[in-house]
Design a protein around this motif. Structure first.
Motif, PDB file in Angstrom:
ATOM      1  N   GLY A  16       0.793  -1.223   0.000  1.00  0.00           N
ATOM      2  CA  GLY A  16       0.000   0.000   0.000  1.00  0.00           C
ATOM      3  C   GLY A  16       0.818   1.262   0.000  1.00  0.00           C
ATOM      4  N   ASP A  17       2.005   1.235  -0.625  1.00  0.00           N
ATOM      5  CA  ASP A  17       2.898   2.391  -0.678  1.00  0.00           C
ATOM      6  C   ASP A  17       3.100   2.813  -2.132  1.00  0.00           C
ATOM      7  OD1 ASP A  17       4.780   4.353  -0.273  1.00  0.00           O
ATOM      8  OD2 ASP A  17       6.438   2.967   0.165  1.00  0.00           O
ATOM      9  N   PRO A  18       2.136   3.504  -2.750  1.00  0.00           N
ATOM     10  CA  PRO A  18       2.259   3.868  -4.166  1.00  0.00           C
ATOM     11  C   PRO A  18       3.383   4.857  -4.440  1.00  0.00           C
ATOM     12  CG  PRO A  18       0.338   4.932  -3.194  1.00  0.00           C
ATOM     13  CD  PRO A  18       0.847   3.961  -2.175  1.00  0.00           C
ATOM     14  N   LEU A  19       3.626   5.779  -3.504  1.00  0.00           N
ATOM     15  CA  LEU A  19       4.698   6.743  -3.723  1.00  0.00           C
ATOM     16  C   LEU A  19       6.060   6.063  -3.740  1.00  0.00           C
ATOM     17  CD1 LEU A  19       3.467   9.742  -1.542  1.00  0.00           C
ATOM     18  CD2 LEU A  19       3.300   9.454  -4.014  1.00  0.00           C
ATOM     19  N   GLY A  20       6.221   5.062  -2.850  1.00  0.00           N
ATOM     20  CA  GLY A  20       7.463   4.308  -2.855  1.00  0.00           C
ATOM     21  C   GLY A  20       7.660   3.563  -4.167  1.00  0.00           C
ATOM     22  N   ALA A  21       6.563   3.052  -4.729  1.00  0.00           N
ATOM     23  CA  ALA A  21       6.661   2.361  -6.014  1.00  0.00           C
ATOM     24  C   ALA A  21       7.025   3.334  -7.129  1.00  0.00           C
ATOM     25  CB  ALA A  21       5.340   1.663  -6.326  1.00  0.00           C
ATOM     26  N   LEU A  22       6.401   4.502  -7.146  1.00  0.00           N
ATOM     27  CA  LEU A  22       6.690   5.480  -8.193  1.00  0.00           C
ATOM     28  C   LEU A  22       8.127   5.986  -8.128  1.00  0.00           C
ATOM     29  CD1 LEU A  22       3.378   7.562  -8.252  1.00  0.00           C
ATOM     30  CD2 LEU A  22       4.209   5.996 -10.008  1.00  0.00           C
ATOM     31  N   ASN A  23       8.668   6.087  -6.940  1.00  0.00           N
ATOM     32  CA  ASN A  23      10.061   6.514  -6.808  1.00  0.00           C
ATOM     33  C   ASN A  23      11.011   5.576  -7.553  1.00  0.00           C
ATOM     34  OD1 ASN A  23       9.585   8.794  -5.291  1.00  0.00           O
ATOM     35  ND2 ASN A  23       9.777   7.738  -3.320  1.00  0.00           N
ATOM     36  N   ARG A  24      10.581   4.336  -7.735  1.00  0.00           N
ATOM     37  CA  ARG A  24      11.450   3.339  -8.372  1.00  0.00           C
ATOM     38  C   ARG A  24      11.214   3.204  -9.877  1.00  0.00           C
ATOM     39  NH1 ARG A  24      10.339   1.905  -3.153  1.00  0.00           N
ATOM     40  NH2 ARG A  24      12.053   1.017  -1.930  1.00  0.00           N
ATOM     41  N   VAL A  25       9.976   3.486 -10.343  1.00  0.00           N
ATOM     42  CA  VAL A  25       9.681   3.200 -11.755  1.00  0.00           C
ATOM     43  C   VAL A  25       9.085   4.381 -12.517  1.00  0.00           C
ATOM     44  CG1 VAL A  25       9.353   0.735 -11.319  1.00  0.00           C
ATOM     45  CG2 VAL A  25       7.383   2.293 -11.177  1.00  0.00           C
TER      46      VAL A  25
END
Length: 413
Positions: free
Chosen positions: A22-31
Motif C-alpha cells: 500500500g505504498d504507491p509513492l514508494g513504487a513510483l520513486n522506483r519506476v
C-alpha cells in the motif's frame, strides 16, 4: 491490484512489493521514469492507489499492449487491474467476458491468487448491481483459506456486503470482524480504511420507522428485527408491503403504494378521501371524478393486499385493517426527497457515470440524467469531465447508511 512480481530486475521487484504494502509513492520513486511494460503496469497500479483513475486506466492499457504475445499471464494481470480500476470508477459496463478470459488464463498458468482476485471483482460488480443471488453463487465457489491476508480481507468484505443487503446484520458484523483481522495482518492502510468504512455503515441509521404519528431512526439490526416481527410493514425503501415473510411488491404501481403508505401512517385511524386524493393523485381538491378513481384504486389495493390486510371504506375515507399483524408501520429512508434513490448511490463517495446509475437503478439514462441535473442545480451533486468521461459525485451523507436498503433495482422489486 494484480501482482507483477516475477523474475525481473530489483527495481521492479521493489516497486511491486511497495504496491503490495500500500505504498504507491514508494513504487513510483522506483519506476516513474521507466516505460517498459512492467514499469507501466506498476505505475498504473500506483496511480490507481493514489486516486488518479483516468491516468491509471491509460497506463494499464499501454502496459497490456507492451507485453508480448508470449507474456499471456502479464497481459491477463493487466486486464484484471484495469477491471478493478473500472469498478472503482463505477464503469459497470466494462466487458465481463474480457475479465472472465483473463481469469481463465491466470488459472491455466497456476496464478490462483490473481485468478481469485478476478472472481472477487466480478462478485463486487454483481453486488453493486443488486444481483445478490448471482454474487452469492460465485462467491460460494471461492475458498479464501489458502490466499494471502489481503485476499481474505477482500473475501470477507464481499461476504459482509451481501449479508448487509440481505438485511442479515449478525453475519455481516462477523464477516467485518474477520475482514478487519485480515486487513491488519496484511498491513495495508487503504484496506483497513475500507473495513472501517463498512463497519461504520453497519452502525449507522439505515432507515426511519414511522408508526402512529411518531418517527425514529433504525440501525440494520432493528430493521431486521422489524421485518421478522408480527407487524405489517409498508416498506418505502423497496416499495413492498410485507407481513411475516409474505411480500406484495408495488414498485411498478406507485398509486397503490402511495395509498398503502398513507393508510399505514395513519393506522389505526382512517384517512379522509380528500387526503388520499391529494397524496395519490396530487390534486388540490377532490371532485367527483377523483372520488370515483379513488374507489377504483382502493379496490385494486384491496385485491393486491388480500392476503395481508383489508382496505375498508369508512364514512370519511378508508382504513387499513391487517389480518394477522398486531400493528402497522412504515419503513422509510432516513432522508427522503424526489431524487433520493440517485443520491443513495452517489453517497458512497465514489464517482459515477449516468449510464452506471441507470444500470443499477433499472431506469433509463435520460431519466437518471434529469435527476442528476436537478440535483446539480441545487448543489447536491457535482460533476467532472465531459462526454462519456463525465462522472457525478457527492460527499457521503454523514451518519446514514443510505444504500443498505437498496439491494436490487427498484423496478425489479
Amino acid at each position: 491490484m494484480a501482482g507483477f512480481i516475477q523474475t525481473m530486475d530489483s527495481l521492479i521487484v521493489a516497486a511491486a512489493r511497495a504496491l503490495a504494502a500500500g505504498d504507491p509513492l514508494g513504487a513510483l520513486n522506483r519506476v516513474a521514469l521507466r516505460d517498459d511494460a512492467h514499469a507501466l503496469a506498476l505505475r498504473g497500479i500506483a496511480m490507481a492507489q493514489l486516486g488518479d483513475l483516468v491516468r491509471a486506466k491509460a497506463l494499464m492499457r499501454l502496459a497490456a499492449r507492451a507485453f508480448g504475445p508470449k507474456e499471456a499471464v502479464a497481459r491477463a494481470r493487466c486486464v484484471v487491474a484495469e477491471a478493478e480500476i473500472a469498478l472503482a470508477s463505477r464503469d459497470l459496463g466494462w466487458p465481463a467476458k474480457t475479465l472472465d478470459g483473463a481469469r481463465a488464463t491466470l488459472e491455466a498458468h497456476g496464478d490462483r491468487v490473481n485468478a481469485a482476485h478476478a472472481r472477487y471483482l466480478e462478485v463486487r460488480r454483481l453486488l453493486l448491481m443488486g444481483r445478490l443471488d448471482d454474487a452469492e453463487h460465485k462467491l460460494a465457489a471461492l475458498d479464501p483459506a489458502p490466499f494471502p491476508p489481503a485476499s481474505r480481507a477482500a473475501h470477507e468484505l464481499v461476504v459482509a456486503g451481501i449479508a448487509m443487503r440481505r438485511l442479515r446484520a449478525k453475519p455481516a458484523r462477523a464477516a467485518l470482524i474477520r475482514a478487519g483481522r485480515a486487513a491488519r495482518h496484511a498491513g495495508i492502510p487503504a484496506l483497513m480504511a475500507e473495513v472501517d468504512s463498512a463497519s461504520r455503515m453497519l452502525d449507522a441509521p439505515a432507515a426511519r420507522l414511522i408508526a402512529q404519528g411518531e418517527e425514529r431512526l433504525l440501525v440494520l439490526e432493528e430493521v431486521e428485527a422489524l421485518l421478522e416481527s408480527k407487524a405489517l410493514v409498508v416498506d418505502a425503501c423497496r416499495y413492498v408491503v410485507c407481513d411475516a415473510g409474505a411480500k406484495v411488491p408495488l414498485a411498478t404501481r406507485p398509486v397503490l403504494f402511495t395509498l398503502a403508505r398513507t393508510l399505514a401512517e395513519a393506522w389505526p385511524d382512517d384517512v379522509s378521501r380528500e387526503t388520499l386524493v391529494a397524496r395519490a393523485f396530487r390534486a388540490r381538491a377532490a371532485d367527483e371524478s377523483h372520488r370515483a378513481r379513488l374507489r377504483v384504486e382502493a379496490g385494486r389495493l384491496r385485491t393486491a393486499l388480500r392476503d395481508l390486510a383489508d382496505v375498508r371504506a369508512t364514512k370519511r375515507g378508508f382504513v387499513l385493517v391487517p389480518h394477522r399483524a398486531q400493528e402497522v408501520v412504515v419503513l422509510a429512508r432516513p432522508v427522503e426527497e424526489p431524487h433520493a434513490t440517485v443520491l443513495a448511490f452517489l453517497a458512497d463517495g465514489e464517482s459515477w457515470s449516468s449510464s452506471a446509475l441507470a444500470l443499477v437503478l433499472g431506469a433509463s439514462q435520460r431519466t437518471v440524467q434529469r435527476s442528476l441535473d436537478a440535483l446539480s442545480a441545487t448543489g447536491k451533486v457535482q460533476s467532472s469531465g465531459r462526454g462519456r468521461a463525465r462522472r457525478w459525485m457527492t460527499p457521503p451523507m454523514p451518519g446514514f447508511a443510505t444504500t443498505l436498503l437498496l439491494p436490487v433495482p427498484l423496478s425489479n422489486v
